[in-house]
Write an enzyme that holds these catalytic residues in place. Structure first.
Site, short mmCIF file in Angstrom:
data_model
loop_
_atom_site.label_atom_id
_atom_site.label_comp_id
_atom_site.label_asym_id
_atom_site.label_seq_id
_atom_site.Cartn_x
_atom_site.Cartn_y
_atom_site.Cartn_z
N GLU A 16 21.74 -17.69 80.13
CA GLU A 16 22.74 -17.56 78.91
C GLU A 16 22.36 -16.90 78.21
O GLU A 16 22.86 -16.85 77.13
CB GLU A 16 23.69 -18.99 78.49
CG GLU A 16 23.86 -19.59 80.26
CD GLU A 16 25.33 -21.15 80.18
OE1 GLU A 16 25.23 -20.81 79.09
OE2 GLU A 16 25.22 -21.33 80.65
N HIS B 28 22.25 -33.50 72.05
CA HIS B 28 22.72 -33.74 70.57
C HIS B 28 22.07 -34.05 69.82
O HIS B 28 22.15 -33.32 67.88
CB HIS B 28 24.13 -33.86 70.02
CG HIS B 28 25.25 -32.83 71.49
ND1 HIS B 28 25.67 -33.61 72.58
CD2 HIS B 28 26.16 -32.15 70.70
CE1 HIS B 28 26.07 -33.31 73.32
NE2 HIS B 28 26.93 -31.76 72.69
N1 GLN Z 1 27.19 -23.38 80.22
C1 GLN Z 1 27.42 -23.69 78.99
C2 GLN Z 1 26.32 -24.51 77.97
O1 GLN Z 1 25.26 -24.55 78.88
C3 GLN Z 1 28.17 -24.80 78.55
C4 GLN Z 1 28.23 -25.27 77.34
C5 GLN Z 1 29.14 -27.10 77.44
O2 GLN Z 1 29.37 -27.65 77.81
N2 GLN Z 1 29.62 -27.05 76.01
O3 GLN Z 1 25.66 -23.74 77.20
#
Ligand code: GLN
Ligand code: ZN
Length: 750
Positions: free
Chosen positions: A479, A689
């Site tokens: 991503e 997190h």
């Molecule tokens: N596919 C997204 C990522 O990995 C999902 C993000 C999310 O759930 N907030 O960043």
């Protein structure tokens, strides 16, 4: 009969025109700005907002609706509600920010969504009695008065709402706690009165939740206690939905005036038509939206106001924003040479709301005519008949895949040949400074598209190699091309607009810039196919296609109001469906459709939730109903509180779901046992997190617990969310531990 309208505003945005609050907060936290400068600069930000409202000629301007982080945290600290773990910190401001953000020794207080909005508040942790430590509304009033000469109405979240949102006390004790809290509010208000203040507002959005008779009685009792010996005029403001227990509350609540939201839906006006509105109380009519960014329709609102004058028989009605304005960006000014000129004609942000109130006042007070507004003409230009027809033609009863999960499971097992406990990640990999730099450069046109694409491709290649080296089973492309999971898709789809500077506070210093869905949505070109097929070309392992789902895209955007949410969701779903089919055609065998914000649009009133869940599930299913049985569909959800929607999650019928489990301390695991979840599932085995690297032992514990209630043949191993906010130093060892654990488990489970 004479009609008088006055204007009132509350909850004007706190972040500043150019996110000054964010900047000064971050500078203070990093130590660059000293305390005195910090306090001075934040005061300036607040004063600028008050002066702005004065300039727009608002009759009643509010004070105490500014906050350094969160207004509920302001209340908690004002009542001395400070959890044990922070009591070692002597300084007040340090304590305040430690509660909000955590410190070296203490984890931050829980933060959660404020009603059905995208604002987040710090949850009060009540574990004993509390008392009045300082009177913030008074301070805030006096400073506006003394330094700016502006006479304001102090505003404060009411006791009922405050207590409803707090945790740490027994819910059976709600009534007695409420009365105790009320007596503190009585004190606050008395002090305001003693300082010559004439009117005060309590904000009680919780009055719109489904209240029982008992709750209505107790809140009336609480307000009787508050207002018993008071001579200050108390106004109670409700918003986000229609007032619950309408008849009882408007008639019996012992206050001077009541504010109702007339924008969210027509229930409040219908109640007034049915039950009337007491002559003895002043009505505050919330008629310009605090939640959406569409211009107020002056013709409609004028006739609403005329009806209100008639129904109530009152001579004076106050008009206000329908809900706090901080859900809106500050001003359209920065967008004027940026957004489509037609679209601009349709929009109002917070400053434009101030102007609208003044215009409405002048219209109703007979000082000007209703200005011409040509909304329909403009909206005509944003229509796409094909997209519209496709969405309305959806056959809702038959949405879904042809084969049952059991049939799909067998076929997918043969095609994918995955080991027991397949390992994967949620999609994103660390967004390094370099990646962000390249994206920004591309956005500013300082590098060519070719150069940028080459860079992204190289990042994809590196991350595919990394995943192979770590030994993961199902890979992702990382991503790197996205800065967030909605914007990327919005930019590729038709019907979306992106602003330059339309930031909205999400919490503390964090702001978001939601896209605007203004027209019919469709997909003019492929969105992710190139990147995913490129990643797939580099490896023998399966690479997951990665999309954001329709409900999440909708919930994280400002959306149009002329068609239903369901219709918009269906339009987005159909656009995504095109992408899903193209991914499948390109040979992609697993496609993940993220629904991180699936739960966020849930209506506040219980009676409306079923319908929301129903069309949300359908929208998700619509995106993938036509793929072959061999193609495996995944979804991912985060941001907890799934318990009440587990049945809907099941109804989404995705082959695999990944969901957060590590932070909810196993609660979610138990719930899955109750509903006998029998589709593929990855209960995130560690918390992304936190910067901590999870040990193998911690991971094993979660897996072992999970496979006690979930069939191990269905169990996937993955972190609980995307890795984009983490560094590689944290990510690599964490994933290695995860893979090691899996190897051991496979050994002992085969
Ligand atoms: N596919 C997204 C990522 O990995 C999902 C993000 C999310 O759930 N907030 O960043
Ligand atoms: Zn997530």
């Amino acid at each position: 009969m004479k009609k008088i309208v006055k204007t009132e505003v509350f909850g004007y945005p706190k972040i500043g025109v150019n996110r000054e609050l964010k900047k000064v907060l971050e500078s203070f936290w990093s130590g660059k700005t000293g305390r005195d400068d910090f306090l001075k600069e934040t005061e300036e930000i607040n004063f600028a907002r008050l002066k702005k409202q004065k300039k727009f000629d608002v009759d009643f301007i509010s004070s105490n609706d500014f906050s350094l982080y969160d207004f509920i945290l302001d209340l908690s600290t004002m009542f001395g509600i400070i959890p044990e773990r922070f009591t070692g910190i002597s300084d007040k401001l340090d304590t305040y920010f430690a509660m909000a953000r955590g410190s070296d020794d203490a984890v931050a207080c829980e933060m959660t969504k404020w009603f059905d909005t995208n604002y987040h508040y710090i949850v009060p942790e009540i574990d004993g009695e509390f008392e009045l430590k300082e009177n913030r509304p008074l301070k805030s009033y006096l400073s506006a008065k003394e330094k700016l000469g502006i006479d304001t109405t102090p505003t404060i979240t009411g006791p009922f709402t405050f207590l409803k949102l707090a945790k740490g006390y027994k819910k059976e004790k709600f009534a007695s706690h409420l009365l105790e809290t009320a007596s503190l509010y009585g004190k606050i208000l008395k002090e305001l009165e003693n300082n010559g203040i004439k009117r005060v507002r309590t904000e009680e959005p919780a009055f719109v939740l489904d209240l029982t008779d008992k709750e209505a009685e107790i809140l009336i009792e609480a307000y009787s206690l508050i207002t018993k010996d008071l001579n200050i005029a108390v106004y109670v403001q409700t918003y986000y939905e229609s007032l619950s227990q309408y008849n009882k509350i408007v008639n019996e609540l012992p206050v001077y005036g009541i504010g109702l939201d007339f924008v969210v839906n027509s229930e409040n006006i219908e109640n007034i038509r049915k039950f009337g509105f007491p002559k003895s109380k002043q009505l505050i009519a919330g008629v310009v939206s605090g939640r959406d960014i569409w211009k107020t329709d002056f013709t409609k609102t004028t006739s609403l106001m005329n009806e209100l004058f008639e129904l109530t028989g009152q001579e004076e009605i106050i008009i206000s924003n329908s809900s706090p304005l901080y859900h809106l960006p500050v001003s359209l000014e920065s967008e004027k040479n940026y957004l489509n000129a037609d679209l601009i004609q349709l929009l109002s942000f917070a400053d434009e709301r101030l102007d609208e109130l003044t215009v409405l006042k002048q219209i109703i007070n007979g000082k000007r005519h209703i200005p011409k507004q040509n909304f329909e003409e403009i909206k005509e230009k944003f229509k796409n008949e094909k997209a519209q027809k496709a969405a309305t033609a959806v056959k809702e009863d038959s949405i879904g895949r042809k084969e049952s999960f059991e049939q799909r499971y067998i076929l997918q097992k043969e095609t994918l040949k995955l080991p027991l406990f397949p390992t994967t990640t949620i999609g994103s990999y660390p967004q390094t400074a370099e990646i962000r730099k390249f994206r920004a450069a591309f956005k500013e046109n300082s590098i060519s598209e070719e150069e940028y694409d080459g860079f992204i491709k190289n990042e994809i290649k590196k991350v595919v190699e990394l995943q192979e080296e770590i030994g993961l089973d199902v890979l992702v492309h990382g991503e790197f091309e996205r800065n967030d999971m909605v914007e990327y898709f919005g930019q590729k789809l038709k019907g979306f607009a992106f602003t330059k500077n339309a930031w909205v506070q999400s919490y503390g210093s964090r702001c978001v810039k939601p896209p605007i869905i203004y027209g019919d949505v469709y997909r003019p070109q492929k969105m992710t196919v190139d990147a995913i097929t490129y990643a797939q070309s580099l490896t023998q392992k399966t690479v997951k296609g990665m999309l954001t789902g329709p409900v999440t895209i909708l919930n994280w955007s400002f959306f149009r109001k002329d068609i239903s949410k369901k219709e918009i969701a269906f339009q987005i779903a159909l656009a995504l469906k095109d992408e899903v089919m193209d991914l499948e055609k390109a040979g992609i065998k697993i496609i993940q459709i993220d629904e991180a914000a699936f739960r966020e649009g849930m209506p506040l009133k219980k009676g409306k939730q079923k319908d929301y869940l129903d069309w949300s599930v359908k929208s998700f299913k619509l995106t993938n109903e036509k793929v072959s049985a061999e193609t495996q569909i995944h979804t991912h959800m985060c941001y907890s509180e799934f318990n009440e929607i587990l049945e809907s999650i099941y109804a989404m019928d995705s082959d695999v779901i990944s969901i957060e489990a590590s932070r909810s301390k196993g609660e979610i695991i138990e719930k899955f046992e109750e509903i006998h979840y029998d589709h593929g599932i990855g209960l995130g085995v560690y918390d992304i997190h936190s910067p901590r690297i999870p040990t193998e032992k911690e991971i094993i514990l979660i897996v072992e617990r999970s496979i006690k209630v979930i069939d191990k043949e269905l169990f996937w191993i993955n972190p609980d969310c995307g890795l984009k906010t983490r560094s590689y130093n944290e990510t690599i060892p964490a994933l290695k531990n995860m893979v090691n654990v899996t190897k051991k488990l496979r050994g002992s489970n085969s």
